[in-house]
Scaffold this motif. Sequence first.
Motif: not given
Length: 282
Positions: A47-50, A56-58, A135-138
């Motif tokens: 899981f890669i944050p923005g 908190f991101s993931f 899985v990536g966010y932003s």
Amino acid sequence: MVWLAVGLVLLASIILAVSKITALGRPNPVKDDEDPANMLEGVPTLFIPGYFGNRFSFGRLLNRMTKRYGAHKSMVVKVDRHGNIHVSGTLSKSKALIQILFAKKASRPQEQAVWLSQILDLLQTRYGIRKVNLVGYSMGCITIFWFLTHQSQSGLVAVKHVVAIAGPFNDSEIARSTNEVDAYPLSPKGPVKRMPIYRALAKRIFEIPKDIKVLNIAGRISNLQQDDGEVSVNSAFSLRYLLREPVAQYHELVIRGKRASHRLLHENAIVDASIAKFIWNL
């Protein structure tokens, strides 16, 4: 005595709150870990944050995946400001979740993609990992696709599934908010106006493995507001035109309503369930 009791209760509450926050950036103990009957479950998911992402991101999403879908947040990988990789925990045998945290909060996708490549090399060398899901966010979505188009060819780890959440694939600025949300119209051939990040990915999109599977999630707050407050559906779904040829499967999902805002998409139960179904076929 009453004030002392109140003070002790308040102190205990603060300690508990700090402990819960700290735990969001730590691996959880692995319980009831078994060899997976389903081969999909044996592939770890990173899981890669923005931009400026943190625990908190993931963190809360990973805890929910553990409770609701039998996954294991068994490893946390931190990249310090000098690019050194620090691993805590160990990989579970099934449904392993790996939280990635970057100490250099303002690092760009190009730099993060190099670190991601190094993380995968470490997982392969130390744990024998040959396949992963991402899985990536932003901005984390851009990091993933920059890695796939610029870094993955030299590695020994194959990427099987990618989940992109609110990816700014055709934004003029991928790491900062603009006065207006970029929402360039989509034509049959792609965005009518193509931003530098879109053009850069398009030049090397042929490098993406053809057997990769992609789930692309975008948020839409209302019928009148066709974006999540930061990233438009059009920008997120610009990825569709980049991946028309190279990938085996490509799916899109629009999350609607107040909980589809940019900062709440990774706190959305529909997103949780969609990730579990897409990656583990649950």
